[in-house]
Scaffold this motif. Structure first.
Motif, mmCIF file in Angstrom:
data_model
loop_
_atom_site.group_PDB
_atom_site.id
_atom_site.type_symbol
_atom_site.label_atom_id
_atom_site.label_comp_id
_atom_site.label_asym_id
_atom_site.label_seq_id
_atom_site.Cartn_x
_atom_site.Cartn_y
_atom_site.Cartn_z
ATOM 1 N N THR A 61 0.834 -1.205 0.000
ATOM 2 C CA THR A 61 0.000 0.000 0.000
ATOM 3 C C THR A 61 0.870 1.258 0.000
ATOM 4 O O THR A 61 0.597 2.221 -0.727
ATOM 5 N N GLU A 62 1.920 1.240 0.803
ATOM 6 C CA GLU A 62 2.850 2.376 0.857
ATOM 7 C C GLU A 62 3.491 2.619 -0.512
ATOM 8 O O GLU A 62 3.589 3.755 -0.973
ATOM 9 N N LEU A 63 3.899 1.556 -1.163
ATOM 10 C CA LEU A 63 4.526 1.692 -2.486
ATOM 11 C C LEU A 63 3.520 2.164 -3.529
ATOM 12 O O LEU A 63 3.859 2.967 -4.409
ATOM 13 N N LEU A 64 2.285 1.696 -3.435
ATOM 14 C CA LEU A 64 1.250 2.125 -4.380
ATOM 15 C C LEU A 64 0.972 3.625 -4.268
ATOM 16 O O LEU A 64 0.602 4.262 -5.251
ATOM 17 N N SER A 65 1.183 4.185 -3.083
ATOM 18 C CA SER A 65 0.969 5.627 -2.909
ATOM 19 C C SER A 65 2.100 6.447 -3.525
ATOM 20 O O SER A 65 1.942 7.637 -3.767
ATOM 21 N N LYS A 66 3.234 5.797 -3.810
ATOM 22 C CA LYS A 66 4.403 6.501 -4.345
ATOM 23 C C LYS A 66 4.638 6.264 -5.832
ATOM 24 O O LYS A 66 5.253 7.091 -6.500
ATOM 25 N N TYR A 67 4.219 5.107 -6.324
ATOM 26 C CA TYR A 67 4.550 4.711 -7.691
ATOM 27 C C TYR A 67 3.285 4.422 -8.496
ATOM 28 O O TYR A 67 2.310 3.902 -7.959
ATOM 29 N N ASP A 68 3.333 4.736 -9.763
ATOM 30 C CA ASP A 68 2.210 4.509 -10.675
ATOM 31 C C ASP A 68 2.292 3.084 -11.211
ATOM 32 O O ASP A 68 2.877 2.832 -12.274
ATOM 33 N N VAL A 69 1.713 2.158 -10.451
ATOM 34 C CA VAL A 69 1.758 0.741 -10.787
ATOM 35 C C VAL A 69 0.473 0.100 -10.276
ATOM 36 O O VAL A 69 -0.112 0.565 -9.296
ATOM 37 N N SER A 70 0.029 -0.953 -10.937
ATOM 38 C CA SER A 70 -1.183 -1.639 -10.477
ATOM 39 C C SER A 70 -0.891 -2.419 -9.205
ATOM 40 O O SER A 70 0.253 -2.786 -8.915
ATOM 41 N N GLU A 71 -1.950 -2.697 -8.447
ATOM 42 C CA GLU A 71 -1.789 -3.467 -7.220
ATOM 43 C C GLU A 71 -1.227 -4.855 -7.520
ATOM 44 O O GLU A 71 -0.363 -5.357 -6.796
ATOM 45 N N GLU A 72 -1.693 -5.473 -8.585
ATOM 46 C CA GLU A 72 -1.205 -6.808 -8.962
ATOM 47 C C GLU A 72 0.285 -6.785 -9.276
ATOM 48 O O GLU A 72 1.041 -7.647 -8.823
ATOM 49 N N THR A 73 0.723 -5.789 -10.057
ATOM 50 C CA THR A 73 2.137 -5.675 -10.408
ATOM 51 C C THR A 73 2.972 -5.393 -9.172
ATOM 52 O O THR A 73 4.043 -5.984 -8.984
ATOM 53 N N CYS A 74 2.485 -4.514 -8.308
ATOM 54 C CA CYS A 74 3.193 -4.206 -7.066
ATOM 55 C C CYS A 74 3.353 -5.467 -6.228
ATOM 56 O O CYS A 74 4.450 -5.775 -5.760
ATOM 57 N N HIS A 75 2.268 -6.200 -6.057
ATOM 58 C CA HIS A 75 2.297 -7.416 -5.244
ATOM 59 C C HIS A 75 3.296 -8.418 -5.815
ATOM 60 O O HIS A 75 4.112 -8.977 -5.082
ATOM 61 N N GLN A 76 3.240 -8.623 -7.115
ATOM 62 C CA GLN A 76 4.121 -9.605 -7.757
ATOM 63 C C GLN A 76 5.592 -9.181 -7.664
ATOM 64 O O GLN A 76 6.445 -9.980 -7.268
ATOM 65 N N ASN A 77 5.884 -7.936 -8.028
ATOM 66 C CA ASN A 77 7.279 -7.476 -8.022
ATOM 67 C C ASN A 77 7.838 -7.388 -6.607
ATOM 68 O O ASN A 77 8.990 -7.751 -6.363
ATOM 69 N N LEU A 78 7.024 -6.902 -5.668
ATOM 70 C CA LEU A 78 7.468 -6.819 -4.282
ATOM 71 C C LEU A 78 7.718 -8.213 -3.718
ATOM 72 O O LEU A 78 8.717 -8.446 -3.039
ATOM 73 N N SER A 79 6.839 -9.147 -4.020
ATOM 74 C CA SER A 79 7.004 -10.516 -3.551
ATOM 75 C C SER A 79 8.307 -11.121 -4.070
ATOM 76 O O SER A 79 9.068 -11.734 -3.314
ATOM 77 N N GLU A 80 8.589 -10.932 -5.349
ATOM 78 C CA GLU A 80 9.834 -11.461 -5.932
ATOM 79 C C GLU A 80 11.064 -10.841 -5.276
ATOM 80 O O GLU A 80 12.032 -11.537 -4.960
ATOM 81 N N PHE A 81 11.032 -9.525 -5.085
ATOM 82 C CA PHE A 81 12.169 -8.846 -4.460
ATOM 83 C C PHE A 81 12.366 -9.317 -3.021
ATOM 84 O O PHE A 81 13.492 -9.612 -2.603
ATOM 85 N N LEU A 82 11.282 -9.424 -2.266
ATOM 86 C CA LEU A 82 11.401 -9.869 -0.881
ATOM 87 C C LEU A 82 11.852 -11.325 -0.788
ATOM 88 O O LEU A 82 12.550 -11.705 0.158
ATOM 89 N N LYS A 83 11.477 -12.144 -1.754
ATOM 90 C CA LYS A 83 11.974 -13.527 -1.796
ATOM 91 C C LYS A 83 13.493 -13.541 -1.909
ATOM 92 O O LYS A 83 14.170 -14.329 -1.244
ATOM 93 N N GLU A 84 14.029 -12.665 -2.759
ATOM 94 C CA GLU A 84 15.489 -12.574 -2.915
ATOM 95 C C GLU A 84 16.142 -12.122 -1.612
ATOM 96 O O GLU A 84 17.160 -12.690 -1.193
ATOM 97 N N LEU A 85 15.563 -11.104 -0.972
ATOM 98 C CA LEU A 85 16.114 -10.624 0.292
ATOM 99 C C LEU A 85 16.032 -11.698 1.371
ATOM 100 O O LEU A 85 16.961 -11.876 2.158
ATOM 101 N N SER A 86 14.925 -12.421 1.402
ATOM 102 C CA SER A 86 14.743 -13.483 2.382
ATOM 103 C C SER A 86 15.750 -14.608 2.166
ATOM 104 O O SER A 86 16.364 -15.097 3.126
ATOM 105 N N ALA A 87 15.941 -15.014 0.914
ATOM 106 C CA ALA A 87 16.885 -16.088 0.593
ATOM 107 C C ALA A 87 18.314 -15.709 0.999
ATOM 108 O O ALA A 87 19.097 -16.560 1.414
ATOM 109 N N ALA A 88 18.629 -14.417 0.895
ATOM 110 C CA ALA A 88 19.966 -13.941 1.259
ATOM 111 C C ALA A 88 20.092 -13.719 2.771
ATOM 112 O O ALA A 88 21.191 -13.467 3.267
ATOM 113 N N GLY A 89 18.972 -13.798 3.494
ATOM 114 C CA GLY A 89 19.001 -13.597 4.933
ATOM 115 C C GLY A 89 18.916 -12.136 5.359
ATOM 116 O O GLY A 89 19.180 -11.804 6.505
ATOM 117 N N TYR A 90 18.530 -11.254 4.447
ATOM 118 C CA TYR A 90 18.484 -9.822 4.741
ATOM 119 C C TYR A 90 17.191 -9.389 5.424
ATOM 120 O O TYR A 90 17.146 -8.345 6.047
#
Length: 94
Positions: A61-90
């Motif tokens: 929701t915070e990112l949607l208020s800052k960037y012009d992107v659909s909720e679906e795209t935000c959810h998908q891209n954020l999920s992928e990025f957080l998966k990478e951070l999680s896998a790295a232990g960050y």
């Protein structure tokens, strides 16, 4: 096991990962593995927004208020990025 995120998942930074902001971009420093990772501007914004534990849904929701992107795209891209951070232990999730 693949990491998945739902709107209710609590997400937080790993407090053992050091970071610095250089020219409006975040550099993560994992002292244990001697790894440095530079985040682009949007990834840096996500890292800074995670200054406190928050739900995946609130982060999106915070990112949607800052960037012009659909909720679906935000959810998908954020999920992928957080998966990478999680896998790295960050980050951690509950």
């Amino acid at each position: 096991m693949e990491t998945t995120f739902s709107k209710e998942n609590l997400v937080s930074r790993n407090p053992q990962i050091l970071f610095s902001v250089i020219d409006n971009e975040v550099v993560l420093m994992d002292i244990e593995s001697d790894r440095y990772v530079q985040l682009d501007s949007i990834a840096s914004d996500i890292w800074i927004t995670l200054s406190e534990e928050m739900t995946f849904g609130d982060l999106c929701t915070e990112l949607l208020s800052k960037y012009d992107v659909s909720e679906e795209t935000c959810h998908q891209n954020l999920s992928e990025f957080l998966k990478e951070l999680s896998a790295a232990g960050y980050i951690t999730q509950k």
